[in-house]
Design a protein around this motif. Structure first.
Motif, mmCIF file in Angstrom:
data_model
loop_
_atom_site.group_PDB
_atom_site.id
_atom_site.type_symbol
_atom_site.label_atom_id
_atom_site.label_comp_id
_atom_site.label_asym_id
_atom_site.label_seq_id
_atom_site.Cartn_x
_atom_site.Cartn_y
_atom_site.Cartn_z
ATOM 1 N N ARG A 181 0.793 -1.229 0.000
ATOM 2 C CA ARG A 181 0.000 0.000 0.000
ATOM 3 C C ARG A 181 0.830 1.286 0.000
ATOM 4 O O ARG A 181 0.288 2.358 0.226
ATOM 5 C CB ARG A 181 -0.995 0.030 1.168
ATOM 6 N N LYS A 182 2.132 1.204 -0.229
ATOM 7 C CA LYS A 182 2.928 2.417 -0.401
ATOM 8 C C LYS A 182 2.582 3.008 -1.773
ATOM 9 O O LYS A 182 2.407 2.283 -2.748
ATOM 10 C CB LYS A 182 4.413 2.101 -0.332
ATOM 11 N N ILE A 183 2.491 4.323 -1.851
ATOM 12 C CA ILE A 183 2.153 4.980 -3.108
ATOM 13 C C ILE A 183 3.355 4.931 -4.050
ATOM 14 O O ILE A 183 4.449 5.361 -3.695
ATOM 15 C CB ILE A 183 1.725 6.437 -2.875
ATOM 16 N N ILE A 184 3.141 4.397 -5.238
ATOM 17 C CA ILE A 184 4.182 4.262 -6.251
ATOM 18 C C ILE A 184 3.875 5.222 -7.396
ATOM 19 O O ILE A 184 2.735 5.312 -7.835
ATOM 20 C CB ILE A 184 4.219 2.821 -6.818
ATOM 21 N N ARG A 185 4.893 5.932 -7.893
ATOM 22 C CA ARG A 185 4.723 6.798 -9.061
ATOM 23 C C ARG A 185 5.109 6.021 -10.310
ATOM 24 O O ARG A 185 6.205 5.494 -10.413
ATOM 25 C CB ARG A 185 5.592 8.041 -8.945
ATOM 26 N N LYS A 186 4.182 5.949 -11.263
ATOM 27 C CA LYS A 186 4.430 5.255 -12.527
ATOM 28 C C LYS A 186 4.321 6.274 -13.649
ATOM 29 O O LYS A 186 3.470 7.150 -13.614
ATOM 30 C CB LYS A 186 3.393 4.157 -12.711
ATOM 31 N N THR A 187 5.208 6.191 -14.635
ATOM 32 C CA THR A 187 5.215 7.131 -15.757
ATOM 33 C C THR A 187 5.079 6.374 -17.062
ATOM 34 O O THR A 187 5.797 5.406 -17.295
ATOM 35 C CB THR A 187 6.520 7.952 -15.770
#
Length: 86
Positions: free
Chosen positions: A36-42
């Motif tokens: 549940r850690k927020i991951i940044r995806k591009t």
């Protein structure tokens, strides 16, 4: 595709070296499935820019369109914010 069903994305221009084409990076924030850690995806999308008006750093809205080439399936709808002038 009908105009009402057209997908739009907002991202920043990361490359404008091609003629009438820009590369737009769209960031997504998504929680990790287990921790549940927020991951940044591009994701990067090639978008059609008919008048070559976009430059690196601009924030743009891109809309889905018919395939224009092997990699281009998006077009620049509007420039939301101009990038820093170099």
């Amino acid at each position: 595709m009908a105009e009402g069903r057209r997908l739009y994305k907002i991202g920043r221009v990361v490359s404008d070296k091609m003629d009438k084409t820009v590369v737009v990076a769209v960031d997504y924030l998504k929680p990790h499935p287990l921790y549940r850690k927020i991951i940044r995806k591009t994701n990067k999308f090639h978008a059609h820019d008919e008048s070559n008006q976009c430059h690196i750093g601009d924030v743009v809205r891109i809309g889905e369109t018919r395939p224009l080439s092997k990699t281009k399936r998006w077009e620049v709808v509007e420039v939301i914010q101009r990038g820093e002038e170099n």
